[in-house]
Design a protein around this motif. Structure first.
Motif, short mmCIF file in Angstrom:
data_model
loop_
_atom_site.label_atom_id
_atom_site.label_comp_id
_atom_site.label_asym_id
_atom_site.label_seq_id
_atom_site.Cartn_x
_atom_site.Cartn_y
_atom_site.Cartn_z
N ILE A 30 14.39 4.46 -5.43
CA ILE A 30 15.35 5.41 -5.54
C ILE A 30 15.23 6.62 -6.23
N ALA A 31 15.29 7.71 -5.42
CA ALA A 31 15.06 9.16 -6.23
C ALA A 31 16.52 9.67 -6.04
N ASN A 32 16.50 10.70 -6.75
CA ASN A 32 17.64 11.85 -6.91
C ASN A 32 18.94 11.32 -7.25
N LEU A 33 18.97 10.21 -8.47
CA LEU A 33 19.94 9.71 -8.93
C LEU A 33 20.73 10.56 -9.82
N SER A 93 3.00 11.53 -10.17
CA SER A 93 2.35 12.57 -10.43
C SER A 93 3.03 13.98 -10.45
N ARG A 94 4.10 14.00 -9.78
CA ARG A 94 5.23 14.98 -9.87
C ARG A 94 6.18 14.98 -11.06
N ASN A 95 6.03 13.75 -11.95
CA ASN A 95 6.98 13.75 -12.92
C ASN A 95 8.35 13.88 -12.58
N GLN A 96 8.60 13.21 -11.28
CA GLN A 96 10.10 13.34 -10.79
C GLN A 96 11.10 12.63 -11.74
N THR A 109 0.76 -1.30 -0.15
CA THR A 109 0.08 -0.03 0.08
C THR A 109 0.91 1.17 0.02
N PHE A 110 2.00 1.14 0.75
CA PHE A 110 2.85 2.35 0.79
C PHE A 110 3.51 2.62 -0.14
N PHE A 111 4.01 1.38 -0.87
CA PHE A 111 4.92 1.64 -2.06
C PHE A 111 4.02 2.08 -3.38
N ILE A 112 2.75 1.62 -3.39
CA ILE A 112 1.91 2.19 -4.52
C ILE A 112 1.70 3.66 -4.48
N LYS A 113 1.53 4.15 -3.07
CA LYS A 113 0.98 5.55 -2.80
C LYS A 113 2.37 6.35 -3.11
N SER A 114 3.78 5.64 -2.84
CA SER A 114 4.80 6.72 -2.90
C SER A 114 5.08 6.53 -4.35
N LEU A 115 4.93 5.78 -5.22
CA LEU A 115 4.82 5.39 -6.75
C LEU A 115 4.29 6.53 -7.41
N ASN A 116 2.75 6.39 -7.03
CA ASN A 116 1.99 7.47 -7.27
C ASN A 116 2.28 8.89 -7.37
N GLY A 117 2.93 8.91 -5.99
CA GLY A 117 3.39 10.48 -5.77
C GLY A 117 4.41 10.92 -6.64
N ILE A 118 5.41 9.99 -7.01
CA ILE A 118 6.54 10.18 -7.86
C ILE A 118 5.89 10.65 -9.33
#
Length: 425
Positions: A350-353, A289-292, A278-287
């Protein structure tokens, strides 16, 4: 007391009749005055200093069965069980009026309030009883306010009224328990002095908003007797328009702790402590949506878990999962999101690579380098006993039906060898 009785007797002997009283009233005709009094929604009676009723308006007559020899004591039994007519006469000598709460004897649910005043007419002392029903809609607010202070004092909520200079005008008894000080130290004191300068500075923005006419709700943490307590506060503007306000504060320490536990359980895997699907899907959707940009996703499958479960029992498999989760957490950065999706499946966000392809390859190599070739799981629990019996049963089935097999020893080496044939990758 003798002097009082003598005065009562003298007053009673000179007491005018109802007709004499009406005829001697100036300016208004007796019938007109009687009609005006009868239109009053309250019951009105006048008695002499002995309690004998000499007049009752229509409302009073409707409520009580009057006779020529009626006394107030017979109608207000609860009141006169506690005090006497002499006590009332003494008190009305020093008070403008006396307020008493009474029930109609025939109906204990019918509450009334008595307002008793002294009147002097032609040098004679009389008592005026004004009777109001607390169950009537006309004085419903009065019924509420009779015991309001007692009710407020027993609520498990901090309630206060504060003036424009942030001084307490009113505070309920809950303040004594929470701040461990007498209420006298609260009333007249300032909010800053009571809660401390640091806590007051943190709340000042909210106080300014409520003085501007806005209700505000916020949480605040206090140190009370070396204990950390969390309050939810609601500030409500006062009615005067002079920047006064009301404080309603509830201790939510246990509630917030419980909410955090529920939130942790909702977003974390109970076995490994990692975040869950659940947390993984929520985090992935957040990334997404921000087009990170410069974000990588790793999907990991743990080999050999089924062999561990079948040969050593599920407790051994669970221990293997927990150790693998610890390896991932200690190998990656704190901000990286490591999740267990289900069973032997894990993901890593993993973000900010700076260089995604190179950085992800380096992460994979670091994870594989941290994995041991073997893991020693200590203990011999019920799951392993079942695994031994299950293995013995299958040996019998391979040789046909209707047999049995007893395993006096357990060859751990054989299982280790079969388990190590499939490595953990």
């Amino acid at each position: 007391m003798t002097k009082r009785i003598k005065r009562h007797k003298e007053a009673n002997s000179a007491m005018p009749t109802k007709e004499d009283t009406r005829d001697s009233l100036p300016n208004l005709a007796p019938l007109l005055l009687a009609e005006i009094v009868n239109q009053c929604s309250s019951g009105i009676s006048v008695c002499d200093v002995n309690g004998k009723i000499i007049y009752g308006n229509q409302q009073f007559k409707t409520r009580y069965n009057l006779s020529p020899e009626s006394y107030v004591q017979q109608f207000f039994i609860n009141t006169f069980n506690d005090i006497s007519i002499d006590d009332i006469l003494d008190r009305v000598d020093t008070e403008t009026s006396l307020h008493l709460v009474e029930t109609k004897s025939s109906d204990q649910s019918d509450w009334i309030i008595l307002r008793v005043s002294k009147i002097v007419y032609n040098d004679e002392i009389m008592l005026l009883f004004l009777v109001e029903s607390l169950t009537s809609t006309i004085i419903n607010h009065l019924r509420v306010n009779i015991k309001l202070e007692t009710i407020v004092d027993h609520l498990p909520v901090l309630i206060a009224h504060v003036d424009q200079q942030d001084r307490y005008l009113f505070a309920n008894r809950t303040y004594e328990t929470f701040f461990n000080c007498p209420l006298e130290n609260v009333i007249g004191n300032s909010v800053e002095n009571l809660i401390g300068s640091d806590a007051y500075a943190e709340r000042k923005t909210y106080i300014q908003r409520v003085k501007q006419g806005h209700s505000v709700i916020f949480d605040h943490t206090f140190f009370v007797d070396d204990d950390i307590r969390q309050l939810q506060l609601k500030l409500v503007p006062g009615e005067s328009g002079q920047e006064d306000y009301y404080i309603f504060a509830q201790d939510v320490t246990e509630l917030r702790s419980f909410q955090k536990k529920l939130e942790f359980q909702a977003y974390h895997d109970s076995l490994t402590g990692l975040t869950n699907r659940t947390f993984f899907i929520k985090s992935l959707n957040g990334i997404l949506s921000r087009n990170q940009q410069n974000t990588g996703l790793l999907f990991i499958d743990l080999d050999g878990l089924k062999i561990a479960n079948d040969n050593y029992g599920h407790d051994s498999g669970d221990e293997l999962l927990k150790r693998f989760a610890d390896i991932l957490k200690h190998t990656l950065r704190p901000q990286d999101i490591v999740s267990r999706l289900a069973g032997d499946e894990f993901t890593i966000l993993i973000a900010n690579l700076s260089n995604p392809t190179h950085d992800l390859e380096e992460v994979c190599q670091r994870i594989q380098g941290a994995l041991p070739a073997t893991m020693n799981i200590e203990g011999f629990d019920e799951e392993r006993w079942l695994a031994i019996a299950d293995s013995a049963m299958y040996k019998v089935k391979r040789h046909g039906k209707g047999g049995y097999n007893i395993e006096p020893t357990w060859d751990i080496a054989d299982l280790n060898e079969s388990f190590q044939q499939e490595s953990i990758e």
